[in-house]
Write a protein that holds these residues in place. Structure first.
Motif, PDB file in Angstrom:
ATOM      1  N   GLY A   1       0.790  -1.226   0.000  1.00  0.00           N
ATOM      2  CA  GLY A   1       0.000   0.000   0.000  1.00  0.00           C
ATOM      3  C   GLY A   1       0.819   1.271   0.000  1.00  0.00           C
ATOM      4  N   ARG A   2       2.026   1.234  -0.539  1.00  0.00           N
ATOM      5  CA  ARG A   2       2.806   2.474  -0.617  1.00  0.00           C
ATOM      6  C   ARG A   2       2.270   3.401  -1.706  1.00  0.00           C
ATOM      7  N   GLY A   3       1.765   2.831  -2.803  1.00  0.00           N
ATOM      8  CA  GLY A   3       1.419   3.644  -3.956  1.00  0.00           C
ATOM      9  C   GLY A   3       0.007   4.191  -4.044  1.00  0.00           C
ATOM     10  N   PRO A   4      -0.973   3.640  -3.344  1.00  0.00           N
ATOM     11  CA  PRO A   4      -2.349   4.112  -3.515  1.00  0.00           C
ATOM     12  C   PRO A   4      -2.556   5.569  -3.098  1.00  0.00           C
ATOM     13  N   LEU A   5      -3.634   6.137  -3.596  1.00  0.00           N
ATOM     14  CA  LEU A   5      -4.034   7.489  -3.211  1.00  0.00           C
ATOM     15  C   LEU A   5      -4.863   7.493  -1.940  1.00  0.00           C
ATOM     16  N   ALA A   6      -5.330   6.329  -1.518  1.00  0.00           N
ATOM     17  CA  ALA A   6      -6.210   6.256  -0.357  1.00  0.00           C
ATOM     18  C   ALA A   6      -5.909   5.006   0.453  1.00  0.00           C
ATOM     19  N   GLY A   7      -6.250   5.080   1.746  1.00  0.00           N
ATOM     20  CA  GLY A   7      -6.100   3.932   2.625  1.00  0.00           C
ATOM     21  C   GLY A   7      -4.761   3.891   3.324  1.00  0.00           C
ATOM     22  N   PRO A   8      -4.651   3.055   4.345  1.00  0.00           N
ATOM     23  CA  PRO A   8      -3.423   2.957   5.122  1.00  0.00           C
ATOM     24  C   PRO A   8      -2.362   2.123   4.424  1.00  0.00           C
ATOM     25  N   VAL A   9      -1.164   2.158   4.960  1.00  0.00           N
ATOM     26  CA  VAL A   9      -0.136   1.168   4.645  1.00  0.00           C
ATOM     27  C   VAL A   9      -0.325   0.008   5.617  1.00  0.00           C
ATOM     28  N   ALA A  10      -0.279  -1.210   5.096  1.00  0.00           N
ATOM     29  CA  ALA A  10      -0.394  -2.398   5.940  1.00  0.00           C
ATOM     30  C   ALA A  10       0.930  -3.135   5.935  1.00  0.00           C
ATOM     31  N   ALA A  11       1.293  -3.688   7.083  1.00  0.00           N
ATOM     32  CA  ALA A  11       2.523  -4.475   7.185  1.00  0.00           C
ATOM     33  C   ALA A  11       2.240  -5.744   7.956  1.00  0.00           C
ATOM     34  N   ALA A  12       2.985  -6.785   7.639  1.00  0.00           N
ATOM     35  CA  ALA A  12       2.867  -8.055   8.356  1.00  0.00           C
ATOM     36  C   ALA A  12       4.242  -8.609   8.649  1.00  0.00           C
ATOM     37  N   ALA A  13       4.344  -9.294   9.762  1.00  0.00           N
ATOM     38  CA  ALA A  13       5.540 -10.041  10.132  1.00  0.00           C
ATOM     39  C   ALA A  13       5.114 -11.479  10.362  1.00  0.00           C
ATOM     40  N   VAL A  14       5.824 -12.419   9.761  1.00  0.00           N
ATOM     41  CA  VAL A  14       5.448 -13.834   9.830  1.00  0.00           C
ATOM     42  C   VAL A  14       6.661 -14.669  10.224  1.00  0.00           C
ATOM     43  N   ILE A  15       6.476 -15.502  11.235  1.00  0.00           N
ATOM     44  CA  ILE A  15       7.471 -16.505  11.606  1.00  0.00           C
ATOM     45  C   ILE A  15       6.933 -17.864  11.174  1.00  0.00           C
ATOM     46  N   LEU A  16       7.542 -18.420  10.137  1.00  0.00           N
ATOM     47  CA  LEU A  16       7.111 -19.727   9.643  1.00  0.00           C
ATOM     48  C   LEU A  16       7.718 -20.845  10.483  1.00  0.00           C
ATOM     49  N   ASP A  17       6.997 -21.939  10.559  1.00  0.00           N
ATOM     50  CA  ASP A  17       7.497 -23.154  11.200  1.00  0.00           C
ATOM     51  C   ASP A  17       8.317 -23.926  10.170  1.00  0.00           C
ATOM     52  N   PRO A  18       9.632 -24.081  10.364  1.00  0.00           N
ATOM     53  CA  PRO A  18      10.437 -24.793   9.359  1.00  0.00           C
ATOM     54  C   PRO A  18       9.953 -26.212   9.084  1.00  0.00           C
ATOM     55  N   ASP A  19       9.219 -26.793  10.020  1.00  0.00           N
ATOM     56  CA  ASP A  19       8.715 -28.148   9.838  1.00  0.00           C
ATOM     57  C   ASP A  19       7.327 -28.189   9.208  1.00  0.00           C
ATOM     58  N   ARG A  20       6.714 -27.013   9.010  1.00  0.00           N
ATOM     59  CA  ARG A  20       5.355 -26.968   8.437  1.00  0.00           C
ATOM     60  C   ARG A  20       5.258 -25.801   7.459  1.00  0.00           C
ATOM     61  N   LEU A  21       6.100 -25.787   6.454  1.00  0.00           N
ATOM     62  CA  LEU A  21       6.078 -24.697   5.493  1.00  0.00           C
ATOM     63  C   LEU A  21       4.824 -24.792   4.629  1.00  0.00           C
ATOM     64  N   PRO A  22       4.087 -23.717   4.497  1.00  0.00           N
ATOM     65  CA  PRO A  22       2.834 -23.763   3.726  1.00  0.00           C
ATOM     66  C   PRO A  22       3.081 -23.822   2.223  1.00  0.00           C
ATOM     67  N   ASP A  23       2.199 -24.516   1.534  1.00  0.00           N
ATOM     68  CA  ASP A  23       2.255 -24.598   0.074  1.00  0.00           C
ATOM     69  C   ASP A  23       1.631 -23.347  -0.545  1.00  0.00           C
ATOM     70  N   GLY A  24       1.980 -23.090  -1.799  1.00  0.00           N
ATOM     71  CA  GLY A  24       1.331 -22.041  -2.575  1.00  0.00           C
ATOM     72  C   GLY A  24       1.711 -20.631  -2.197  1.00  0.00           C
ATOM     73  N   VAL A  25       2.828 -20.469  -1.484  1.00  0.00           N
ATOM     74  CA  VAL A  25       3.255 -19.131  -1.069  1.00  0.00           C
ATOM     75  C   VAL A  25       4.194 -18.555  -2.125  1.00  0.00           C
TER      76      VAL A  25
END
Length: 202
Positions: free
Chosen positions: A26-50
Motif C-alpha cells: 500500500g505504498r502507492g495508492p491514493l487512499a487507505g493505510p499502509v499495511a505491514a505483516a511479520a510472519v514466523i514460519l514453522d520450518p517443519d510446516r512450510l505452507p504450500d502455494g506461497v
C-alpha cells in the motif's frame, strides 16, 4: 520460480532464531493505510502455494493466507494511518508499520528479514533484501498476509464510500478513481500529500 526457505536456513544455521519475514503493502495508492505483516514460519510446516503476493490471483492469495495462518508460529499485523502517511511521508510511515508488525508478534524473533532497502526500528538483528518477497518464503508469506488484510479493509471502506471503487482498485489511482475524485472530492481516507490530491488542494 516461487521463493524458497534458503535465506532463513542460513540465518537459522548461524544460531539466530526464530526468523521473521516482514513486508508492507500500500505504498502507492491514493487512499487507505499502509499495511505491514511479520510472519514466523514453522520450518517443519512450510505452507504450500506461497509466492510474492503480486504474482498470485486474489483467490490464490486468500487460499495461501489461510494456509499461512494455520501453520505459522506467529503473525503480527499493523498499519500506518493516512494521517501518519501525510504527516511523516510514505517511506517513514511504511517503516513505522513494519516496526509495529514485528512488535505485534507474540513470539520475539531472533532475526528479521525485511523486503526492501531499509530496516525499520527493530529490537533484534535484521537484513533488508531487495525484492525479498520473491526470494524469501517468510517475506512472501508476510506480503500475502499484509495484502489480504489491506484489501479486506479497503472493501470495508468501499461500503462507506461507494463512489471510488476501493473494492477493486484498493485505493490506487485508476481512471475511474480519479474521475470519482473530480466528481465527489476526497474522503477522509485519501492521502492529501499525494499528487493529484496535493495539487488539487493547492
Amino acid at each position: 520460480m516461487p521463493p524458497h526457505f534458503l535465506t532463513e536456513i542460513r540465518v537459522l544455521r548461524d544460531g539466530a532464531r526464530p526468523v521473521a519475514g516482514v513486508d508492507e503493502v500500500g505504498r502507492g495508492p491514493l487512499a487507505g493505510p499502509v499495511a505491514a505483516a511479520a510472519v514466523i514460519l514453522d520450518p517443519d510446516r512450510l505452507p504450500d502455494g506461497v509466492d510474492d503476493s503480486k504474482a498470485l490471483s486474489a483467490k490464490a492469495r486468500e487460499a495461501a493466507f489461510e494456509r499461512i495462518a494455520a501453520s505459522a508460529l506467529a503473525i503480527g499485523v499493523a498499519f500506518a494511518s493516512v494521517e501518519e502517511i501525510d504527516g511523516l511521508n510514505i517511506r517513514q510511515a511504511s517503516l513505522l508499520a513494519m516496526a509495529r508488525a514485528v512488535a505485534a508478534l507474540h513470539v520475539a524473533p531472533g532475526f528479521v528479514l525485511v523486503d526492501g532497502r531499509d530496516l525499520p526500528a527493530l529490537g533484534c538483528p535484521g537484513e533488508a533484501i531487495v525484492k525479498g518477497d520473491a526470494l524469501s518464503l517468510s517475506i512472501a508469506a508476510a506480503s500475502i498476509v499484509a495484502k489480504v488484510l489491506r484489501d479486506r479493509q479497503m472493501r470495508r471502506l468501499a461500503a462507506l464510500y461507494p463512489h471510488y471503487g476501493f473494492e477493486t482498485n484498493a485505493g490506487y489511482g485508476t481512471r475511474a478513481h480519479l474521475a470519482a475524485l473530480q466528481a465527489h472530492g476526497p474522503t477522509p481516507f485519501h492521502r492529501m500529500s499525494f499528487a493529484p490530491l496535493r495539487t488539487a488542494r493547492g
